[in-house]
Design a protein around this motif. Structure first.
Motif, PDB file in Angstrom:
ATOM      1  N   VAL A  51      -9.082  23.700  26.855  1.00  0.00           N
ATOM      2  CA  VAL A  51      -7.621  23.605  27.131  1.00  0.00           C
ATOM      3  C   VAL A  51      -7.135  22.054  26.823  1.00  0.00           C
ATOM      4  CG1 VAL A  51      -8.086  22.844  29.679  1.00  0.00           C
ATOM      5  CG2 VAL A  51      -5.934  24.175  29.014  1.00  0.00           C
ATOM      6  N   GLN A  52      -5.852  22.188  26.720  1.00  0.00           N
ATOM      7  CA  GLN A  52      -5.167  20.634  26.120  1.00  0.00           C
ATOM      8  C   GLN A  52      -4.951  20.105  27.751  1.00  0.00           C
ATOM      9  OE1 GLN A  52      -5.263  20.472  22.737  1.00  0.00           O
ATOM     10  NE2 GLN A  52      -4.823  18.272  23.104  1.00  0.00           N
ATOM     11  N   GLU A  53      -5.211  18.805  27.934  1.00  0.00           N
ATOM     12  CA  GLU A  53      -4.686  18.283  29.146  1.00  0.00           C
ATOM     13  C   GLU A  53      -3.206  18.533  29.366  1.00  0.00           C
ATOM     14  OE1 GLU A  53      -5.240  14.075  28.715  1.00  0.00           O
ATOM     15  OE2 GLU A  53      -5.246  13.842  31.024  1.00  0.00           O
ATOM     16  N   ALA A  54      -3.068  18.832  30.567  1.00  0.00           N
ATOM     17  CA  ALA A  54      -1.895  19.265  31.243  1.00  0.00           C
ATOM     18  C   ALA A  54      -1.470  20.745  31.203  1.00  0.00           C
ATOM     19  CB  ALA A  54      -0.471  18.121  30.858  1.00  0.00           C
ATOM     20  N   GLU A  55      -2.031  21.558  30.034  1.00  0.00           N
ATOM     21  CA  GLU A  55      -1.831  23.037  29.946  1.00  0.00           C
ATOM     22  C   GLU A  55      -2.459  23.839  30.951  1.00  0.00           C
ATOM     23  OE1 GLU A  55       0.911  22.010  27.405  1.00  0.00           O
ATOM     24  OE2 GLU A  55       0.125  24.219  27.362  1.00  0.00           O
ATOM     25  N   THR A  56      -2.216  24.902  30.962  1.00  0.00           N
ATOM     26  CA  THR A  56      -3.006  26.039  31.719  1.00  0.00           C
ATOM     27  C   THR A  56      -3.913  26.811  31.082  1.00  0.00           C
ATOM     28  OG1 THR A  56      -0.826  26.080  33.297  1.00  0.00           O
ATOM     29  CG2 THR A  56      -2.219  28.153  33.197  1.00  0.00           C
ATOM     30  N   VAL A  57      -5.073  27.213  31.777  1.00  0.00           N
ATOM     31  CA  VAL A  57      -6.189  27.942  31.183  1.00  0.00           C
ATOM     32  C   VAL A  57      -6.455  29.121  32.463  1.00  0.00           C
ATOM     33  CG1 VAL A  57      -8.059  26.439  31.957  1.00  0.00           C
ATOM     34  CG2 VAL A  57      -8.429  27.850  30.219  1.00  0.00           C
ATOM     35  N   SER A  93      -3.900  25.239  36.512  1.00  0.00           N
ATOM     36  CA  SER A  93      -2.818  24.628  35.935  1.00  0.00           C
ATOM     37  C   SER A  93      -2.802  23.321  35.843  1.00  0.00           C
ATOM     38  CB  SER A  93      -1.532  25.052  36.788  1.00  0.00           C
ATOM     39  OG  SER A  93      -1.570  26.359  37.227  1.00  0.00           O
ATOM     40  N   ASP A  94      -1.998  22.670  34.945  1.00  0.00           N
ATOM     41  CA  ASP A  94      -1.929  21.299  34.804  1.00  0.00           C
ATOM     42  C   ASP A  94      -3.307  20.558  34.591  1.00  0.00           C
ATOM     43  OD1 ASP A  94      -0.658  18.409  36.792  1.00  0.00           O
ATOM     44  OD2 ASP A  94      -0.771  18.825  34.650  1.00  0.00           O
ATOM     45  N   SER A  95      -4.010  21.121  33.872  1.00  0.00           N
ATOM     46  CA  SER A  95      -5.333  20.881  33.304  1.00  0.00           C
ATOM     47  C   SER A  95      -5.620  19.362  33.382  1.00  0.00           C
ATOM     48  CB  SER A  95      -6.247  21.489  32.372  1.00  0.00           C
ATOM     49  OG  SER A  95      -6.032  22.798  32.534  1.00  0.00           O
TER      50      SER A  95
END
Lengths: 113, 114
Positions: free
Chosen positions: A13-19, A80-82
């Protein structure tokens, strides 16, 4: 015998994205608990979130939430907000009364800056 | 209380030797679990104590493995005549009463059999 399956060996996952990490389980019991544990590299396992089967409301802990579908025997974890610190192995686990914890094979989560 | 502690953190042994690991649970926890974890896999249950009573043993626990929890406090896991297949991380966890309570894990003992 109860079994726990995690069909995603690896996720990124990209930083700040959700997984969302998937987990399914098999049981004939009606009352049980489900857990998500996090195991950072070379560090001990820690609890992320837990859900009692009798509670219909999905559990939430800050950026972590679950989607518990009892009939489908599904228990997914949404992050959320990885953040970079979320990178770890994530294990789904099941436990019913008087029994030990049964763990899935794990999903390795990478967080990309 | 600093949590669950395990000793040693790492152990290298020659095939055929005996090894013993120790786990100190959180002091007020009456349940103690041993799990084995191989690289990239989830923990596999080995055995479980409630106080000093060993209530359940996995079929994974061959007769070369023995665990004790004298006086319901710390626990030891002994492996006799070690084999290369015993190489793994051995995890200890403890919980209080109630099946919804969180399991607290130690950092594990990594065993390498050469």
């Amino acid at each position: 015998a109860q079994t726990v399956t995690q069909s995603q060996p690896e996720m990124s996952v990209q930083e700040a994205e959700t997984v969302t990490l998937s987990c399914t389980y098999d049981t004939s019991e009606s009352d049980y608990y489900l857990f998500w544990y996090k195991q950072p590299p070379s560090r001990q396992m820690i609890l992320v979130i837990r859900q009692e089967a009798y509670k219909q409301q999905n559990a939430t802990e800050n950026r972590f939430s679950v989607n518990f579908q009892k009939a489908a025997k599904s228990f997914s974890l949404k992050i959320s907000d990885s953040q970079l610190g979320d990178a770890a192995m994530y294990f789904c686990a099941y436990r019913t009364y008087g029994q030990n914890f049964v763990f899935g094979p794990g999903t390795r989560l990478s967080v990309l800056p | 209380d600093t949590g669950v502690s395990q000793d040693p953190r790492h152990k290298i042994t020659k095939r055929g030797q005996n090894v013993t690991f120790r786990c100190d649970p959180i002091s007020e926890h009456n349940r103690l679990y041993w799990y084995r974890q191989t690289l990239g896999q989830g923990p596999e249950f080995l055995t479980y104590f409630q106080n000093e009573a060993q209530l359940e043993k996995s079929r994974l626990l061959s007769d070369r493995f023995s665990a004790e929890r004298p006086k319901g406090s710390f626990s030891t896991l002994e492996i006799q005549r070690t084999e290369q297949g015993d190489s793994a991380m051995y995890l200890c966890a403890s919980t209080g009463t109630g099946f919804g309570t969180e399991a607290f894990f130690g950092q594990g003992t990594r065993l390498t059999v050469v």
